[in-house]
Design a protein around this motif. Structure first.
Motif, PDB file in Angstrom:
ATOM      1  N   ALA A   5     -10.347  16.954  -7.191  1.00  0.00           N
ATOM      2  CA  ALA A   5      -9.235  16.197  -6.592  1.00  0.00           C
ATOM      3  C   ALA A   5      -9.731  15.017  -5.763  1.00  0.00           C
ATOM      4  O   ALA A   5      -9.020  14.020  -5.603  1.00  0.00           O
ATOM      5  N   VAL A   6     -10.951  15.122  -5.245  1.00  0.00           N
ATOM      6  CA  VAL A   6     -11.503  13.997  -4.475  1.00  0.00           C
ATOM      7  C   VAL A   6     -11.698  12.800  -5.403  1.00  0.00           C
ATOM      8  O   VAL A   6     -11.314  11.669  -5.072  1.00  0.00           O
ATOM      9  N   ALA A   7     -12.257  13.050  -6.577  1.00  0.00           N
ATOM     10  CA  ALA A   7     -12.447  11.979  -7.562  1.00  0.00           C
ATOM     11  C   ALA A   7     -11.095  11.420  -8.000  1.00  0.00           C
ATOM     12  O   ALA A   7     -10.917  10.201  -8.146  1.00  0.00           O
ATOM     13  N   PHE A   8     -10.134  12.331  -8.174  1.00  0.00           N
ATOM     14  CA  PHE A   8      -8.795  11.906  -8.584  1.00  0.00           C
ATOM     15  C   PHE A   8      -8.172  10.978  -7.539  1.00  0.00           C
ATOM     16  O   PHE A   8      -7.623   9.919  -7.867  1.00  0.00           O
ATOM     17  N   CYS A   9      -8.258  11.361  -6.292  1.00  0.00           N
ATOM     18  CA  CYS A   9      -7.648  10.557  -5.231  1.00  0.00           C
ATOM     19  C   CYS A   9      -8.380   9.220  -5.068  1.00  0.00           C
ATOM     20  O   CYS A   9      -7.790   8.215  -4.679  1.00  0.00           O
ATOM     21  N   LYS A  10      -9.664   9.244  -5.352  1.00  0.00           N
ATOM     22  CA  LYS A  10     -10.442   8.003  -5.298  1.00  0.00           C
ATOM     23  C   LYS A  10      -9.942   7.054  -6.392  1.00  0.00           C
ATOM     24  O   LYS A  10      -9.752   5.862  -6.155  1.00  0.00           O
ATOM     25  N   ARG A  11      -9.702   7.619  -7.566  1.00  0.00           N
ATOM     26  CA  ARG A  11      -9.182   6.791  -8.653  1.00  0.00           C
ATOM     27  C   ARG A  11      -7.794   6.231  -8.308  1.00  0.00           C
ATOM     28  O   ARG A  11      -7.477   5.085  -8.628  1.00  0.00           O
ATOM     29  N   ALA A  12      -6.995   7.029  -7.618  1.00  0.00           N
ATOM     30  CA  ALA A  12      -5.636   6.596  -7.245  1.00  0.00           C
ATOM     31  C   ALA A  12      -5.669   5.348  -6.361  1.00  0.00           C
ATOM     32  O   ALA A  12      -4.750   4.518  -6.392  1.00  0.00           O
ATOM     33  N   LEU A  13      -6.753   5.197  -5.598  1.00  0.00           N
ATOM     34  CA  LEU A  13      -6.873   4.022  -4.714  1.00  0.00           C
ATOM     35  C   LEU A  13      -6.854   2.716  -5.519  1.00  0.00           C
ATOM     36  O   LEU A  13      -6.407   1.685  -5.016  1.00  0.00           O
ATOM     37  N   LYS A  14      -7.322   2.778  -6.780  1.00  0.00           N
ATOM     38  CA  LYS A  14      -7.291   1.601  -7.668  1.00  0.00           C
ATOM     39  C   LYS A  14      -5.883   1.028  -7.756  1.00  0.00           C
ATOM     40  O   LYS A  14      -5.684  -0.161  -7.972  1.00  0.00           O
ATOM     41  N   TYR A  15      -4.890   1.929  -7.663  1.00  0.00           N
ATOM     42  CA  TYR A  15      -3.490   1.507  -7.789  1.00  0.00           C
ATOM     43  C   TYR A  15      -2.796   1.473  -6.435  1.00  0.00           C
ATOM     44  O   TYR A  15      -1.569   1.528  -6.333  1.00  0.00           O
ATOM     45  N   ASP A  16      -3.625   1.449  -5.382  1.00  0.00           N
ATOM     46  CA  ASP A  16      -3.115   1.416  -4.002  1.00  0.00           C
ATOM     47  C   ASP A  16      -2.242   2.617  -3.661  1.00  0.00           C
ATOM     48  O   ASP A  16      -1.320   2.517  -2.841  1.00  0.00           O
ATOM     49  N   LEU A  17      -2.550   3.723  -4.291  1.00  0.00           N
ATOM     50  CA  LEU A  17      -1.904   5.003  -3.945  1.00  0.00           C
ATOM     51  C   LEU A  17      -2.844   5.776  -3.027  1.00  0.00           C
ATOM     52  O   LEU A  17      -3.982   6.071  -3.411  1.00  0.00           O
ATOM     53  N   VAL A  51       0.874  -1.180   0.000  1.00  0.00           N
ATOM     54  CA  VAL A  51       0.000   0.000   0.000  1.00  0.00           C
ATOM     55  C   VAL A  51       0.906   1.224   0.000  1.00  0.00           C
ATOM     56  O   VAL A  51       1.743   1.383   0.890  1.00  0.00           O
ATOM     57  N   PHE A  52       0.760   2.064  -1.023  1.00  0.00           N
ATOM     58  CA  PHE A  52       1.620   3.252  -1.122  1.00  0.00           C
ATOM     59  C   PHE A  52       0.939   4.397  -0.383  1.00  0.00           C
ATOM     60  O   PHE A  52       0.236   5.213  -0.971  1.00  0.00           O
ATOM     61  N   ASP A  53       1.142   4.403   0.919  1.00  0.00           N
ATOM     62  CA  ASP A  53       0.396   5.310   1.795  1.00  0.00           C
ATOM     63  C   ASP A  53       1.117   6.652   1.919  1.00  0.00           C
ATOM     64  O   ASP A  53       2.058   6.796   2.700  1.00  0.00           O
ATOM     65  N   TYR A  54       0.641   7.615   1.143  1.00  0.00           N
ATOM     66  CA  TYR A  54       1.190   8.973   1.192  1.00  0.00           C
ATOM     67  C   TYR A  54       0.278   9.908   1.992  1.00  0.00           C
ATOM     68  O   TYR A  54       0.272  11.110   1.767  1.00  0.00           O
ATOM     69  N   SER A  55      -0.499   9.326   2.914  1.00  0.00           N
ATOM     70  CA  SER A  55      -1.505  10.160   3.580  1.00  0.00           C
ATOM     71  C   SER A  55      -1.047  10.768   4.902  1.00  0.00           C
ATOM     72  O   SER A  55      -1.553  11.812   5.304  1.00  0.00           O
ATOM     73  N   LEU A  56      -0.090  10.148   5.569  1.00  0.00           N
ATOM     74  CA  LEU A  56       0.181  10.546   6.954  1.00  0.00           C
ATOM     75  C   LEU A  56       1.539  11.209   7.168  1.00  0.00           C
ATOM     76  O   LEU A  56       2.564  10.709   6.709  1.00  0.00           O
ATOM     77  N   GLY A  57       1.546  12.323   7.906  1.00  0.00           N
ATOM     78  CA  GLY A  57       2.795  13.029   8.189  1.00  0.00           C
ATOM     79  C   GLY A  57       3.520  12.491   9.403  1.00  0.00           C
ATOM     80  O   GLY A  57       3.896  13.255  10.291  1.00  0.00           O
ATOM     81  N   ASN A  58       3.716  11.204   9.442  1.00  0.00           N
ATOM     82  CA  ASN A  58       4.407  10.555  10.557  1.00  0.00           C
ATOM     83  C   ASN A  58       5.864  10.322  10.140  1.00  0.00           C
ATOM     84  O   ASN A  58       6.106   9.562   9.200  1.00  0.00           O
ATOM     85  N   PRO A  59       6.840  10.947  10.773  1.00  0.00           N
ATOM     86  CA  PRO A  59       8.235  10.827  10.332  1.00  0.00           C
ATOM     87  C   PRO A  59       8.667   9.365  10.183  1.00  0.00           C
ATOM     88  O   PRO A  59       8.296   8.528  11.002  1.00  0.00           O
ATOM     89  N   SER A  60       9.443   9.100   9.143  1.00  0.00           N
ATOM     90  CA  SER A  60       9.834   7.719   8.876  1.00  0.00           C
ATOM     91  C   SER A  60      11.247   7.405   9.337  1.00  0.00           C
ATOM     92  O   SER A  60      11.661   6.255   9.318  1.00  0.00           O
ATOM     93  N   VAL A  61      12.022   8.425   9.743  1.00  0.00           N
ATOM     94  CA  VAL A  61      13.393   8.141  10.163  1.00  0.00           C
ATOM     95  C   VAL A  61      13.431   8.030  11.693  1.00  0.00           C
ATOM     96  O   VAL A  61      12.626   8.658  12.373  1.00  0.00           O
ATOM     97  N   PRO A  62      14.334   7.217  12.226  1.00  0.00           N
ATOM     98  CA  PRO A  62      14.349   7.030  13.682  1.00  0.00           C
ATOM     99  C   PRO A  62      14.820   8.266  14.436  1.00  0.00           C
ATOM    100  O   PRO A  62      15.496   9.128  13.871  1.00  0.00           O
ATOM    101  N   VAL A  63      14.460   8.354  15.718  1.00  0.00           N
ATOM    102  CA  VAL A  63      14.993   9.416  16.582  1.00  0.00           C
ATOM    103  C   VAL A  63      16.506   9.273  16.625  1.00  0.00           C
ATOM    104  O   VAL A  63      17.036   8.166  16.490  1.00  0.00           O
TER     105      VAL A  63
END
Lengths: 394, 394
Positions: free
Chosen positions: B342-354, B35-47
């Motif tokens: 953009a809502v429709a666009f993002c909905k379409r992106a879900l088809k590709y797990d984006l 799942v290519f989850d670009y939705s959350l602003g949770n830092p990905s690098v360790p402390v």
């Protein structure tokens, strides 16, 4: 525009803070070990080693993202589950995760609970002596805090005055047991009577009345004292807890709201708490602190020193002629001053380097509070000072 | 009485949360790595390891009372001193302890700052696209938030619209640079122009106008980008900082308010913040977290991955025909959707797990936000999905 309401609050410096500043100055002169500082409710026993171990284990995990990452706004699900399970096991109420909201200590819990169940124009009742910070918590919802005068016989509830004060405008009642500043726990009889009264009033007025139970001292109860779990007696009870005193970590600001599962709006109130946080930008307590307390929810620090200190002081002070109801828990006691004006009395006590807090700001003039969360050897050394103080009034 | 205002807020579930719930469900089906989850602003690098070391050292000190004890309501004095010294050293402003107030992240900082400098009836201005949580922070003071439409050319400031909207009722302006959701940093020219304009308006209207600078992304600035320190340009600036992104610990909720020492009411505003906390029962961030960040105030996690990810995505997306202003920092980018909605666009992106976030709730319809704080190898694997998505619009 500078908000005058907050600017004005700055003028009202608390007596306790002034005393503790005095104590700090005096400590520079004569050494802190010679200042008998009974002013501050800062736990004197260390956190349990197991808490420290858990904290270190969390901090050093391979996957720091899971420890330091965002918490959901109601608290981390596994933490809420563990706290619900612990409460269910101990008190027999059907708590689930959905009844728990993680907060910044009991203060945050009470402020959230009040915002959830009162609106502008409502009344909230509490009982003197009471924690003066209830005032800002209540005022900021637009509601009005009404104070029932104390039952100075036993520091239970002055029901005659309470019933007279009650009206259809009262939407919440705050109790604090075991109590700061008296050290007294409400008995089963008191809580039953309160619960029956509120149930009657709910029927009479046709609306819910929430009982907000402020209980950071729940785990500090002395031998053979009847100190029941408040929510066990009343359906619309909202328990506001802090780990500050039970685990000796007041600075870590961690506690919770637990709404009695029998409360009609239980799950709604918890979800509303998350929305209330949004407005104040608080969101939730730190993830690592949430995760750590969840692992030790059933443990406490070694709290026995408080009962030891209480017994020494109670024996000595009553022997010296002080009138005092024997504490049932906490690390406070609440004797009557030896003159009518407790402020003058506490000022005189400073002569002997005794830092005592006059109870005027707790809504109970003529009394003083002692926070005996200090080392027992210091309690013992302070007795001579009390003797000199009492002699001044002979 | 149940507070309807908070009950109503529950209905408005955020798009980001709905998307992240969808992502979690989809992850159960096909594995989170797919799942290519670009939705959350949770830092990905360790402390940084040094933060962990400091935390462990604090937790295991011989004197736990000094670590876990109460913090003063403005924050621990030594912590405030260290942060003031660090800001002074880095940005050349004369910060002292008295200009710093410790908060629960940038959210707590902004909410406190707004309560200090605005009252009911005031107006606060910010610039689209903007962080939607500004709404509850502003609304709860009784003030009104006004949104300047975006400058979609470069996502700097649409000064024409801003100047037209300005009136004597505006008491505060909120800026967020580098910006969530655009990833754009305001240039020196933009900030200078803004500062000159506000100074003129202060003279014209004869009252202070505070510039609230929300800067959790201050330390994530890419190579050769002009991203100056806002408070360096304006006397009545209130900097609202969070360590969430710089140290990768968003769950620990730690940040500060720093008022420009040149601000007329600087020290008063800080003291007022302590009073504001009283009403919400928040008091201060946990002691151990305060003490820990103070030791690493000048450090950051290894943030280089964000620029790496940005470069990969920017090259690929612009190559595919997306219109996008190149980010100057943060871990966000903000392309225009390939269809008007953009809502429709993002909905379409879900088809590709984006998982992409439509920017309607940021006040900028037709765009979407990508939070590329995910591993680089996942970014690379996601490119094929973007290609398929773009092909749908050919």
């Amino acid at each position: 525009m500078i908000a005058e309401e907050y600017k004005k609050m700055l003028g009202e410096k608390s007596v306790i803070r002034q005393l503790s500043e005095y104590a700090a100055e005096r400590a520079e002169e004569i050494g802190y070990e010679n200042v008998f500082d009974y002013s501050l409710g800062n736990p004197s026993v260390p956190v349990p080693q197991v808490f420290t171990d858990v904290l270190v284990e969390l901090a050093t995990r391979d996957d720091p993202g899971s420890v330091h990452g965002y918490s959901p706004s109601l608290g981390i699900a596994s933490v809420r589950e563990k706290i619900a399970a612990s409460l269910k096991e101990r008190f027999g109420l059907d708590y689930e995760k959905e009844h728990i909201f993680m907060t910044s200590g009991a203060a945050g819990a009470i402020a959230h609970a009040l915002r959830a169940v009162t609106v502008s124009g409502d009344e909230v009742i509490t009982f003197a002596p009471y924690f003066p910070e209830y005032n800002p918590y209540v005022n900021k919802t637009g509601a009005v805090l009404k104070i029932v005068p104390p039952d100075t016989e036993g520091f239970q509830i002055n029901f005659a005055a309470f019933e007279k004060m009650f009206s259809s405008k009262v939407m919440a009642v705050i109790v604090n047991t075991p109590n700061n500043p008296t050290g007294i726990a409400y008995s089963s009889a008191t809580i039953k009577k309160l619960a029956r009264f509120l149930e009657e009033k709910e029927r009479e007025y046709g609306h819910d009345i929430h009982l907000i139970s402020d209980e950071p001292y729940r785990e500090i109860v002395f031998e053979n004292v009847d100190a029941p779990y408040v929510a066990g007696y009343y359906h619309n009870a909202i328990t506001c807890y802090s780990f500050s005193k039970s685990l000796s970590l007041p600075g870590e600001r961690i506690g919770y709201v637990a709404v009695n599962p029998a409360c009609r709006d239980a799950k709604l109130i918890i979800e509303m708490c998350g929305q209330i946080s949004r407005g104040i930008g608080h969101n939730c307590p730190p993830s690592i602190i949430q995760l750590a307390v969840a692992e030790v929810a059933d443990l406490t620090a070694d709290l026995s020193v408080y009962e030891t200190n209480m017994n020494i002081l109670y024996r000595e002070l009553t022997g010296l002629g002080f009138s005092c109801v024997k504490p049932g828990g906490t690390f406070y006691m609440f004797p009557k001053a030896l003159e009518e004006d407790a402020v003058a009395f506490c000022k005189r006590a400073l002569k002997y380097d005794l830092i005592l807090v006059p109870a005027d700001s707790f809504g109970c003039p003529g009394y003083f509070r002692m926070a005996y969360c200090i080392p027992t050897e210091k309690v013992e050394r302070s007795l001579a000072a009390f003797r000199k103080l009492a002699a001044d009034y002979k």
